[in-house]
Design a protein around this motif. Structure first.
Motif, PDB file in Angstrom:
ATOM      1  N   THR A  53       9.100  -5.553   0.347  1.00 59.51           N
ATOM      2  CA  THR A  53       7.753  -6.099   0.252  1.00 59.51           C
ATOM      3  C   THR A  53       6.756  -4.985   0.514  1.00 59.51           C
ATOM      4  O   THR A  53       7.092  -3.947   1.064  1.00 59.51           O
ATOM      5  CB  THR A  53       7.539  -7.230   1.276  1.00 59.51           C
ATOM      6  OG1 THR A  53       7.810  -6.719   2.589  1.00 59.51           O
ATOM      7  CG2 THR A  53       8.445  -8.411   0.987  1.00 59.51           C
ATOM      8  N   GLY A  57       7.339  -4.290  -4.515  1.00 62.87           N
ATOM      9  CA  GLY A  57       8.260  -5.335  -4.099  1.00 62.87           C
ATOM     10  C   GLY A  57       9.445  -5.444  -5.028  1.00 62.87           C
ATOM     11  O   GLY A  57       9.435  -4.932  -6.139  1.00 62.87           O
ATOM     12  N   ASN A 138       5.905   0.215   2.225  1.00 65.81           N
ATOM     13  CA  ASN A 138       6.832  -0.876   1.952  1.00 65.81           C
ATOM     14  C   ASN A 138       7.638  -1.212   3.189  1.00 65.81           C
ATOM     15  O   ASN A 138       7.801  -0.377   4.076  1.00 65.81           O
ATOM     16  CB  ASN A 138       7.818  -0.495   0.844  1.00 65.81           C
ATOM     17  CG  ASN A 138       7.140  -0.266  -0.471  1.00 65.81           C
ATOM     18  OD1 ASN A 138       6.478  -1.141  -0.991  1.00 65.81           O
ATOM     19  ND2 ASN A 138       7.285   0.932  -1.005  1.00 65.81           N
TER      20      ASN A 138
END
Length: 154
Positions: A53, A57, A138
């Motif tokens: 994510t 993603g 991320n």
């Protein structure tokens, strides 16, 4: 998806994260294989589902082999794309610490934690694109799926 030459940015390996140093892990791949789960305090070898994510993603599966675990690493060096060099690559004592540098003034840093059957790492990648420095952030969460990687690995 932006490609930078390391691993795919949208899922920097899986390892996860591959992905690490060798203290607190098995001394040999054979020792890890005999236990079937790596050394105490290490990830279990096998197939992991990784959900990423943040700026990039996605989902992917990754095989964490006994060799990666025995080396105390987060990712296998062979999984790096040409031009990238590892500065640190450790998975030891429940902590992940990875840094790599590469083309386009690229730098990737992973930090996080793991248990025997899961891991969570935060990744920050910086690189130059069209003369400007870009940053991608991320989070990767990996969950053990199976001891069998489906390719005779694990």
């Amino acid at each position: 998806m932006l490609k930078t030459g390391f691993l795919r940015v949208a899922l920097v390996l899986p390892w996860l994260l591959g992905a690490c140093g060798g203290q607190g892990v098995a001394n040999t791949a054979a020792g890890a294989e005999q236990r079937g789960q790596g050394a105490p305090g290490s990830l279990r070898s096998g197939l992991y589902k990784i959900v990423q994510t943040g700026d990039g993603g996605g989902e992917e599966e990754r095989c964490i082999t006994n060799e990666i675990i025995a080396a105390g690493q987060y990712i296998a060096v062979k999984d790096l794309q040409p031009g990238w060099k590892i500065v640190r690559n450790r998975a030891s004592g429940g902590t992940v610490d990875l840094e790599a540098t590469g083309p386009s003034k690229g730098r990737m840093v992973y930090s996080g934690s793991y248990t025997a059957t899961s891991f969570t790492v935060d990744a920050v990648m910086t690189f130059e694109h069209n003369g400007e420095m870009m940053t991608m952030k991320n989070r990767e969460t990996g969950t053990f799926v199976s001891a069998d990687c489906g390719k005779g690995e694990g």
